[in-house]
Design a protein around this motif. Structure first.
Motif, PDB file in Angstrom:
ATOM      1  N   UNK A 143       0.844  -1.195   0.000  1.00 49.69           N
ATOM      2  CA  UNK A 143       0.000   0.000   0.000  1.00 49.69           C
ATOM      3  C   UNK A 143       0.878   1.244   0.000  1.00 49.69           C
ATOM      4  N   UNK A 144       0.603   2.144  -0.942  1.00 44.28           N
ATOM      5  CA  UNK A 144       1.363   3.390  -1.064  1.00 44.28           C
ATOM      6  C   UNK A 144       0.385   4.554  -0.972  1.00 44.28           C
ATOM      7  N   UNK A 145       0.713   5.554  -0.149  1.00 43.19           N
ATOM      8  CA  UNK A 145      -0.104   6.758  -0.049  1.00 43.19           C
ATOM      9  C   UNK A 145       0.802   7.978  -0.170  1.00 43.19           C
ATOM     10  N   UNK A 146       0.364   8.950  -0.974  1.00 45.46           N
ATOM     11  CA  UNK A 146       1.177  10.142  -1.212  1.00 45.46           C
ATOM     12  C   UNK A 146       0.294  11.382  -1.141  1.00 45.46           C
ATOM     13  N   UNK A 147       0.887  12.489  -0.693  1.00 40.18           N
ATOM     14  CA  UNK A 147       0.190  13.768  -0.778  1.00 40.18           C
ATOM     15  C   UNK A 147       0.391  14.323  -2.183  1.00 40.18           C
ATOM     16  N   UNK A 177       4.586   5.608   2.864  1.00 38.07           N
ATOM     17  CA  UNK A 177       4.022   6.953   2.959  1.00 38.07           C
ATOM     18  C   UNK A 177       4.982   7.899   2.254  1.00 38.07           C
ATOM     19  N   UNK A 178       4.499   8.512   1.184  1.00 37.63           N
ATOM     20  CA  UNK A 178       5.356   9.357   0.343  1.00 37.63           C
ATOM     21  C   UNK A 178       6.611   8.595  -0.083  1.00 37.63           C
ATOM     22  N   UNK A 179       6.385   7.320  -0.430  1.00 38.48           N
ATOM     23  CA  UNK A 179       7.413   6.411  -0.953  1.00 38.48           C
ATOM     24  C   UNK A 179       8.449   5.992   0.083  1.00 38.48           C
ATOM     25  N   UNK A 180       8.206   6.278   1.351  1.00 39.65           N
ATOM     26  CA  UNK A 180       9.098   5.802   2.413  1.00 39.65           C
ATOM     27  C   UNK A 180       8.424   4.637   3.135  1.00 39.65           C
ATOM     28  N   UNK A 181       9.172   3.542   3.289  1.00 40.53           N
ATOM     29  CA  UNK A 181       8.614   2.350   3.928  1.00 40.53           C
ATOM     30  C   UNK A 181       8.366   2.610   5.409  1.00 40.53           C
TER      31      UNK A 181
END
Length: 226
Positions: A143-147, A177-181
């Protein structure tokens, strides 16, 4: 003369019979059980003493009416069993607002939930569009979430019903989150999965610092906006 003698004999017989009956009886009304308390006059005459019965009465009727008492013990409430590997979550008792729009949380298929007093939002397509967030999920990456710099979208809802008791679990896939694990297992407020939907904790760190959202909790209401 002979008739007068016969009449006198009859009168004597009647008087004798009356006196003999009064020697073994006394006045007084009986109660529903066929008994009563002895009067002072009857006690003085030696006819009775205390409470007694007439015509074979007994106290069995009153005893039977009082002997059949029933218990009003309240049964113990069942102990809640939380499924293994899950945590109990609840729907918040406070109101929810997204971009100023009231959320009908009790009528949603994927409601906003609360865990450890933190508000969790379901990362459904409609909620992420309203908050201008980008999400990606696949079995290989997780799961990836980005602003984003996008404007807030229209607030829409997925209506439906949920169980009264809600149990969520930590995801078994990677979180970015913002491509950081994110080491989700070590987080105080980890991401959760409920009804196959990923739920994100709207803490100050995640909501404001990572996703660029605005949040506040006041007057028994939680506000979140882009």
């Amino acid at each position: 003369m002979r008739f007068r003698q016969i009449g006198l004999i009859l009168l004597t017989f009647i008087v004798t019979l009356t006196l003999s009956q009064s020697a073994y009886a006394h006045s007084g009304r009986t109660d529903s059980s066929g008994g009563h308390n002895c009067s002072a006059k009857s006690i003085a005459k030696g006819l009775c003493s205390g409470y007694h019965y007439h015509n074979g009465g007994s106290s069995s009727g009153s005893d039977s009416s009082s002997g059949g008492s029933t218990s009003n013990t309240t049964p113990a409430a069942p102990v809640e069993t939380i499924p293994s590997g899950h945590v109990k979550v609840i729907k918040p008792t406070y109101s929810i607002y997204v971009n100023g729009n009231s959320v009908p949380n009790s009528s949603l298929k994927y409601p906003v939930i609360s865990y450890k007093d933190i508000t969790y939002f379901p990362m459904t397509f409609k909620f992420t569009q309203a908050l201008a967030l980008e999400t990606v999920w696949n079995a290989d990456v997780g799961f990836v979430i980005r602003k984003t710099s996008n404007k807030a979208g229209k607030v829409e809802f997925d209506y439906g019903s949920t169980n009264t008791s809600l149990y969520a679990k930590e995801p078994d896939f990677n979180i970015y989150v913002n491509d950081s694990w994110i080491d989700n297992g070590s987080e105080e407020y980890p991401l959760l999965v409920l009804n196959d939907v990923t739920y994100f904790p709207m803490t100050w760190h995640y909501a404001v610092e990572e996703l660029g959202l605005t949040i506040k909790l006041e007057n028994n209401a939680f506000y979140i906006s882009k």
